[in-house]
Design an enzyme around this catalytic site. Structure first.
Site, PDB file in Angstrom:
ATOM      1  N   ARG A 233       0.865  -1.172   0.000  1.00  0.00           N
ATOM      2  CA  ARG A 233       0.000   0.000   0.000  1.00  0.00           C
ATOM      3  C   ARG A 233       0.901   1.221   0.000  1.00  0.00           C
ATOM      4  O   ARG A 233       1.965   1.204   0.626  1.00  0.00           O
ATOM      5  CB  ARG A 233      -0.872   0.050   1.264  1.00  0.00           C
ATOM      6  CG  ARG A 233      -2.051  -0.881   1.270  1.00  0.00           C
ATOM      7  CD  ARG A 233      -3.168  -0.388   0.330  1.00  0.00           C
ATOM      8  NE  ARG A 233      -4.337  -1.240   0.413  1.00  0.00           N
ATOM      9  CZ  ARG A 233      -4.600  -2.270  -0.395  1.00  0.00           C
ATOM     10  NH1 ARG A 233      -3.763  -2.574  -1.356  1.00  0.00           N
ATOM     11  NH2 ARG A 233      -5.692  -2.980  -0.250  1.00  0.00           N
ATOM     12  N   GLU A 262      -4.065   7.255  -4.351  1.00  0.00           N
ATOM     13  CA  GLU A 262      -4.419   6.816  -5.710  1.00  0.00           C
ATOM     14  C   GLU A 262      -5.743   7.408  -6.169  1.00  0.00           C
ATOM     15  O   GLU A 262      -6.646   7.526  -5.349  1.00  0.00           O
ATOM     16  CB  GLU A 262      -4.515   5.285  -5.744  1.00  0.00           C
ATOM     17  CG  GLU A 262      -3.173   4.636  -5.474  1.00  0.00           C
ATOM     18  CD  GLU A 262      -3.288   3.127  -5.276  1.00  0.00           C
ATOM     19  OE1 GLU A 262      -4.377   2.562  -5.498  1.00  0.00           O
ATOM     20  OE2 GLU A 262      -2.284   2.532  -4.901  1.00  0.00           O
ATOM     21  N   HIS A 280      -1.655   0.326  -9.811  1.00  0.00           N
ATOM     22  CA  HIS A 280      -2.220  -0.622  -8.835  1.00  0.00           C
ATOM     23  C   HIS A 280      -2.837  -1.820  -9.569  1.00  0.00           C
ATOM     24  O   HIS A 280      -4.059  -2.046  -9.514  1.00  0.00           O
ATOM     25  CB  HIS A 280      -3.276   0.057  -7.958  1.00  0.00           C
ATOM     26  CG  HIS A 280      -3.582  -0.719  -6.702  1.00  0.00           C
ATOM     27  ND1 HIS A 280      -3.929  -0.126  -5.524  1.00  0.00           N
ATOM     28  CD2 HIS A 280      -3.577  -2.058  -6.446  1.00  0.00           C
ATOM     29  CE1 HIS A 280      -4.139  -1.061  -4.602  1.00  0.00           C
ATOM     30  NE2 HIS A 280      -3.925  -2.244  -5.143  1.00  0.00           N
TER      31      HIS A 280
HETATM   32  C1  8YV Z   1      -7.084  -4.673  -5.621  1.00  0.00           C
HETATM   33  C2  8YV Z   1      -5.615  -4.988  -3.606  1.00  0.00           C
HETATM   34  O1  8YV Z   1      -6.427  -3.931  -6.604  1.00  0.00           O
HETATM   35  O2  8YV Z   1      -6.135  -7.098  -2.785  1.00  0.00           O
HETATM   36  C3  8YV Z   1      -5.821  -5.950  -2.518  1.00  0.00           C
HETATM   37  O3  8YV Z   1      -5.654  -5.565  -1.362  1.00  0.00           O
HETATM   38  O4  8YV Z   1      -5.092  -3.942  -3.410  1.00  0.00           O
HETATM   39  C4  8YV Z   1      -5.990  -5.349  -4.962  1.00  0.00           C
HETATM   40  O5  8YV Z   1      -6.009  -6.676  -5.245  1.00  0.00           O
HETATM   41  C5  8YV Z   1      -8.104  -3.773  -5.034  1.00  0.00           C
HETATM   42  O6  8YV Z   1      -8.641  -4.109  -3.825  1.00  0.00           O
HETATM   43  C6  8YV Z   1      -9.214  -3.716  -6.089  1.00  0.00           C
HETATM   44  O7  8YV Z   1      -9.688  -2.567  -6.342  1.00  0.00           O
END
Ligand code: 8YV
Length: 314
Positions: A233, A262, A280
């Protein structure tokens, strides 16, 4: 029997949306001109929330849903969901681990190699005619055999480590606690890990208190030949200090898939040749996103029937 009502914060993949549409009455927050008005009019009737790792679900939102039983997160990271508040309220939280592990690990290795071997610069060099005009591009740096540090040796960290072994890399790691059945070398501090390795890969599932952990001190420890890779993150990195470190050579390069705010990315990074930027996208394949969407649907269904999501965080 009337259908249960869900608040859907943002659209998911079509395969999951179709199932949600048929099984529930959906209130689509992203389509609302006036979100507060929508929440005020349907909040009482909502028994579940669908969101993702980025939008999450905070107290401000959940506070308007007095009968919410479950938050189903499209993603493994739940740092944007207020877990303490969910615990207090007895709201269950489901996420989508495992189905994205190998995908994210593949992507991470790709990001390492793209960064060390400057593959994005190479692509540009071919497309803009530089190869023809100036001859071969400058030499890059080797990735295989590197000393790699993994910050966050969870499921994704271990899948990354398995791939690194095939590239003859040595593997050290930092977690809050050492893993009992792990042969890799443990460091009890992030600075200690950064000091010992060439390439620091962040795959930790962060909590809010980790904000800005990768700061000037950690970057200096990584050193002038060091490379930072982040698929965790953005919040774990102090972005202004990273920009400074990349600009003044405190570290050599970075491969970044995630950012603090983001889709905002610090514009200074756009000008840097020693940075590979991604939107991302580590889990963003059709196959994995479909599997994540299915788990979002399954988490809701199981929680409404048994009180327990298939994969539950809370
Ligand atoms: C996704 C993510 O891009 O799993 C996660 O924590 O950051 C990603 O797989 C996101 O949650 C989808 O919008």
């Amino acid at each position: 029997m009337s259908k249960r009502e869900l608040l859907v914060v943002l659209p998911l993949v079509p395969s999951a949306m179709a199932q949600l549409e048929s099984q529930y009455t959906l209130h689509k927050l992203w389509l609302a001109d006036d979100r507060e008005a929508l929440l005020a009019s349907v909040g009482d009737a909502v028994s579940g929330v669908v969101t993702d790792g980025h939008a999450g679900a905070g107290e401000a939102l959940l506070g308007k849903l007095p009968h919410c039983e479950v938050v189903s997160v499209f993603g493994v990271g739940v740092d944007a969901v207020n877990l303490d508040y969910c615990r207090e309220r007895g709201i269950r939280v489901g996420n989508t681990p495992d189905v994205l592990t190998e995908e994210v690990a593949d992507f991470t290795i790709g990001l390492c190699i793209a960064t060390y071997r400057q593959m994005i610069n190479g692509d540009r060099y071919v497309r803009d005619g530089s190869w023809q005009a100036k001859g071969n591009m400058q030499l890059t740096r080797r990735f295989y055999g590197r000393k790699v540090g993994i910050f966050g040796m969870g499921r994704i960290g271990q899948a990354i480590a398995r791939r690194l072994e095939a590239s003859n890399c040595s593997i050290d790691y930092h977690n809050r606690n050492p893993l009992s059945d792990c042969a890799y070398r443990y460091h009890d501090s992030l600075v200690g890990l950064a000091q010992s390795v060439d390439c620091l890969i962040c795959s930790v599932s962060p909590v809010p208190s980790m904000r800005g952990m990768i700061d000037r001190t950690v970057l200096s420890a990584l050193g002038t030949d060091g490379v930072l890779i982040n698929v965790s993150r953005g919040l774990i990195i102090d972005e202004p200090q990273l920009v400074e470190a990349l600009a003044n050579g405190t570290i050599a390069a970075a491969g970044l898939d995630v950012f603090d705010a983001e889709p905002y990315v610090p514009p200074a990074l756009f000008e840097m040749d020693n940075v590979v930027l991604q939107p991302h996208a580590a889990s963003a394949t059709v196959e994995t996103r479909d599997a994540m969407g299915q788990l979002v649907v399954d988490n809701l269904a199981q929680c409404f029937t048994t009180g327990e999501p298939v994969c539950s965080v809370v």
